[in-house]
Write a protein that holds these residues in place. Structure first.
Motif, mmCIF file in Angstrom:
data_model
loop_
_atom_site.group_PDB
_atom_site.id
_atom_site.type_symbol
_atom_site.label_atom_id
_atom_site.label_comp_id
_atom_site.label_asym_id
_atom_site.label_seq_id
_atom_site.Cartn_x
_atom_site.Cartn_y
_atom_site.Cartn_z
ATOM 1 N N GLY A 141 0.807 -1.216 0.000
ATOM 2 C CA GLY A 141 0.000 0.000 0.000
ATOM 3 C C GLY A 141 0.837 1.261 0.000
ATOM 4 O O GLY A 141 0.539 2.222 -0.729
ATOM 5 N N MET A 142 1.901 1.284 0.789
ATOM 6 C CA MET A 142 2.766 2.472 0.833
ATOM 7 C C MET A 142 3.448 2.709 -0.509
ATOM 8 O O MET A 142 3.478 3.838 -1.015
ATOM 9 C CB MET A 142 3.802 2.312 1.949
ATOM 10 C CG MET A 142 3.202 2.281 3.342
ATOM 11 S SD MET A 142 4.432 2.097 4.652
ATOM 12 C CE MET A 142 5.249 3.693 4.565
ATOM 13 N N THR A 176 0.206 10.055 -0.752
ATOM 14 C CA THR A 176 1.097 10.037 0.403
ATOM 15 C C THR A 176 1.289 8.589 0.842
ATOM 16 O O THR A 176 0.307 7.897 1.144
ATOM 17 C CB THR A 176 0.497 10.847 1.563
ATOM 18 O OG1 THR A 176 0.253 12.190 1.118
ATOM 19 C CG2 THR A 176 1.437 10.875 2.756
ATOM 20 N N PRO A 177 2.537 8.097 0.883
ATOM 21 C CA PRO A 177 2.761 6.676 1.182
ATOM 22 C C PRO A 177 2.104 6.203 2.478
ATOM 23 O O PRO A 177 1.513 5.121 2.515
ATOM 24 C CB PRO A 177 4.288 6.566 1.255
ATOM 25 C CG PRO A 177 4.780 7.649 0.353
ATOM 26 C CD PRO A 177 3.793 8.773 0.516
ATOM 27 N N VAL A 178 2.197 6.993 3.539
ATOM 28 C CA VAL A 178 1.671 6.521 4.819
ATOM 29 C C VAL A 178 0.149 6.392 4.778
ATOM 30 O O VAL A 178 -0.430 5.535 5.463
ATOM 31 C CB VAL A 178 2.127 7.446 5.965
ATOM 32 C CG1 VAL A 178 1.396 8.787 5.908
ATOM 33 C CG2 VAL A 178 1.938 6.779 7.325
ATOM 34 N N LEU A 179 -0.517 7.195 3.960
ATOM 35 C CA LEU A 179 -1.973 7.056 3.841
ATOM 36 C C LEU A 179 -2.323 5.776 3.089
ATOM 37 O O LEU A 179 -3.277 5.077 3.449
ATOM 38 C CB LEU A 179 -2.567 8.269 3.128
ATOM 39 C CG LEU A 179 -2.439 9.613 3.848
ATOM 40 C CD1 LEU A 179 -3.126 10.710 3.043
ATOM 41 C CD2 LEU A 179 -3.023 9.537 5.255
ATOM 42 N N GLY A 180 -1.554 5.462 2.036
ATOM 43 C CA GLY A 180 -1.766 4.189 1.349
ATOM 44 C C GLY A 180 -1.526 3.013 2.270
ATOM 45 O O GLY A 180 -2.275 2.030 2.249
ATOM 46 N N ALA A 235 -4.302 0.185 3.443
ATOM 47 C CA ALA A 235 -3.971 -1.219 3.211
ATOM 48 C C ALA A 235 -3.912 -2.011 4.514
ATOM 49 O O ALA A 235 -4.178 -3.219 4.528
ATOM 50 C CB ALA A 235 -2.625 -1.321 2.478
ATOM 51 N N ALA A 236 -3.594 -1.339 5.630
ATOM 52 C CA ALA A 236 -3.511 -2.018 6.928
ATOM 53 C C ALA A 236 -4.866 -2.529 7.409
ATOM 54 O O ALA A 236 -4.930 -3.380 8.305
ATOM 55 C CB ALA A 236 -2.914 -1.071 7.973
ATOM 56 N N PRO A 269 -6.280 14.109 4.517
ATOM 57 C CA PRO A 269 -5.992 12.727 4.935
ATOM 58 C C PRO A 269 -7.218 12.014 5.485
ATOM 59 O O PRO A 269 -7.411 10.816 5.238
ATOM 60 C CB PRO A 269 -4.917 12.904 6.018
ATOM 61 C CG PRO A 269 -4.346 14.260 5.808
ATOM 62 C CD PRO A 269 -5.462 15.078 5.257
ATOM 63 N N THR A 270 -8.061 12.761 6.223
ATOM 64 C CA THR A 270 -9.243 12.130 6.814
ATOM 65 C C THR A 270 -10.203 11.640 5.746
ATOM 66 O O THR A 270 -10.688 10.502 5.790
ATOM 67 C CB THR A 270 -9.951 13.127 7.757
ATOM 68 O OG1 THR A 270 -9.028 13.592 8.732
ATOM 69 C CG2 THR A 270 -11.135 12.461 8.441
ATOM 70 N N VAL A 271 -10.478 12.506 4.768
ATOM 71 C CA VAL A 271 -11.400 12.126 3.692
ATOM 72 C C VAL A 271 -10.816 10.973 2.889
ATOM 73 O O VAL A 271 -11.526 10.003 2.546
ATOM 74 C CB VAL A 271 -11.692 13.339 2.781
ATOM 75 C CG1 VAL A 271 -12.472 12.899 1.545
ATOM 76 C CG2 VAL A 271 -12.454 14.402 3.545
ATOM 77 N N ALA A 272 -9.521 11.038 2.579
ATOM 78 C CA ALA A 272 -8.899 9.990 1.761
ATOM 79 C C ALA A 272 -8.973 8.635 2.450
ATOM 80 O O ALA A 272 -9.335 7.623 1.834
ATOM 81 C CB ALA A 272 -7.445 10.364 1.460
ATOM 82 N N VAL A 273 -8.620 8.589 3.725
ATOM 83 C CA VAL A 273 -8.627 7.316 4.449
ATOM 84 C C VAL A 273 -10.054 6.819 4.662
ATOM 85 O O VAL A 273 -10.333 5.621 4.526
ATOM 86 C CB VAL A 273 -7.886 7.457 5.796
ATOM 87 C CG1 VAL A 273 -8.068 6.206 6.653
ATOM 88 C CG2 VAL A 273 -6.403 7.716 5.562
#
Length: 521
Positions: A191-192, A201-205, A209-210, A265-269
């Motif tokens: 995902g990252m 943004t890698p950490v959001l991916g 994925a987590a 980030p909130t909307v994306a996740v």
């Protein structure tokens, strides 16, 4: 360059930096298992033939980046030294107040730059088809994970052997945790990398994925069906991260800058997470299961013909870079079955090429150049790195490449037949091939049977590739010319080589990018 160790690798890096036009001509530098991939600003400044003639270079591949084949082990150290050399020269240039470079007059420099830009644009257009771009992105996502996959795969195999032998009982749980820890979270790393590759943004991916391996998803029902942790595997993680990157980019367009760090980030996740839970996990889970069923059916019911086809076509796939499309399939099979049955079959292509190289070595006893190249490339070929033999020996000669593929097809058919008879040989990780695959071999009948089948397959590939190449790989005229001239026959050499010039004794001459289409026989 015969210096061993780090000093020798550093010298190679500085040599290559000079030959690609210096630090001002380098836009990027990275490496995979065996290739140093260099982005160049001006293609005309790259001294191709001198790079091919360098004693540490095993071959050159033209793509969107300029790829120099150095072999496993050496490539990572040379790449590190290369990047260090680029930074050092740039720092030196800044300190000295150096101006942008050109020893030639302004008019010549501009013409040279224009020529280089035209070459680079042509290469980019040729390699920028949607399919090739997709394959390149897949490779950039999964290739960085291969070292960890190899390490954990080997440790898993060692742990299995120790468990069967009853040795080191108190240590086995620790070894098992080390071997399986990465695999349990591989979706996060996928995902990252995927988010980074698709502009997010890698950490959001990784965060989205987590969700897939999280134990709490067992409490979720998606349309009346209970989810299972890990359902969807790497395919689900890949889709989740790509979706997250898309949502992130679109959200950022309309969110005010002072609220971006909170809202985007909130909307994306949230959006991509809900789609992952209620859509991607069920769908990707079905797709992953279908891939496992299809692979097992293919080799279980159409074993010999399927193995013949897979083993015979893999070298051309490697040559064209299309083998990268199989990485997610291998990873999915490992997640579903614990091993991929496709990789050992595909590895038989390398065995056919090794056999072909042995045959050429015997038939061309008077050609010191080709024999020297075979001697230097064979160790890598035995260990599963095929590019040196592909680009340095079989492909430039033409017909031996075909007989090498045929030898791989025979060995692939043997492995497929064994699988059809119920004795499968799979790999617990992706990356290695040849002899280096032995520590990763596993199968439906246990490690011992799988290792025996895989070893016999390699022997079949060596023998088939040798016999087909020895008797059919060279015409009588080509063999006579090669043994007389001491270099590649004129009809197989690239058109731009001046008549009468022979390559350095360490390898046959020839531009791999051209020999892909001009090799005859």
């Amino acid at each position: 360059m015969s210096d061993p160790g780090a000093a020798g690798h550093a010298a190679t890096a500085y040599d290559l930096l000079a030959l690609v036009g210096g630090e001002r001509n380098v836009t990027s530098a990275a490496n995979c298992i065996s290739r140093l991939r260099i982005g160049v600003a001006d293609r005309a400044l790259v001294r191709d033939q001198e790079i091919r003639d360098h004693p540490k270079v095993l071959g050159v591949v033209e793509d969107e980046t300029f790829q120099i084949v150095l072999g496993p082990g050496a490539v990572s150290t040379v790449a590190e030294e290369f990047s260090r050399a680029v930074e050092a020269e740039r720092a030196g240039g800044r300190a000295a107040g150096a101006a942008p470079a050109a020893d030639a007059p302004d008019g010549d420099a501009e013409a040279l730059a224009a020529e280089g830009e035209a070459i680079r644009a042509a290469n980019t257009r040729r390699n920028a088809t949607p399919f090739k771009l997709l394959l390149r992105r897949i490779a950039d996502i999964f290739v960085p994970l291969i070292p960890a996959l190899i390490a954990c795969g080997i440790l898993a195999g060692v742990t299995g052997v120790l468990t069967n032998l009853g040795w080191l009982g108190p240590v086995l749980p620790a070894l098992d945790a080390i071997a399986k820890g990465f695999m349990s979270l591989i979706m996060v790393f996928v995902g990252m990398n995927a988010a980074k590759e698709f502009g997010g943004t890698p950490v959001l991916g990784g965060a989205v994925a987590a969700i897939i391996p999280f134990a709490g998803v067992a409490d979720v029902q998606a349309f009346g069906v209970d989810l299972e942790p890990g359902q969807g595997g790497v395919l689900g993680a890949l889709g989740a991260a790509v979706l997250c990157a898309c949502v992130e980019r679109r959200t950022r367009r309309w969110v005010p800058e002072n609220l971006d760090i909170l809202v985007t980030p909130t909307v994306a996740v949230l959006v991509s997470g809900l789609v992952t839970v209620y859509g991607l996990m069920p769908v990707a889970g079905e797709v992953s299961a279908a891939i496992g069923v299809a692979a097992n059916w293919l080799l279980g019911y159409a074993g010999a013909p399927a193995g013949f086809l897979l083993g015979g076509t893999f070298l051309p796939l490697v040559m064209l870079g299309l083998h990268q499309a199989l990485i997610p399939i291998h990873t999915t099979l490992i997640g579903v079955d614990g091993f991929t049955v496709l990789l050992p079959v595909l590895a038989m292509a390398g065995a056919g090429q090794v056999g072909a190289a042995f045959a050429l070595y015997l038939r061309l006893k008077n050609n010191a150049g080709i024999r020297a190249t075979i001697r230097s490339a064979l160790p890598a070929g035995l260990l599963g790195v095929g590019e040196p033999l592909i680009y340095g020996v079989t492909l430039p000669l033409g017909r031996p490449f075909v007989t090498a593929c045929a030898g791989g097809a025979v060995a692939g058919g043997f492995l497929g037949l064994a699988n059809q008879l119920g004795v499968s040989a799979g790999s617990t990780a992706i990356g290695p091939s040849g002899w280096t695959l032995f520590p990763l071999v596993q199968g439906s009948q246990g490690i011992g049977a799988a290792v025996a089948v895989y070893g016999l397959g390699l022997v079949v590939g060596y023998i088939a590739g040798f016999a087909l190449t020895y008797f059919f790989g060279l015409s009588r005229q080509a063999a006579t010319e090669l043994n007389t001239a001491g270099t590649i026959a004129p009809d197989a050499a690239p058109e731009q080589d001046p008549p009468g010039e022979s390559p350095a004794p360490s390898r046959p001459s020839g531009d791999p990018a051209q020999t892909r289409t001009s090799g005859g026989g």
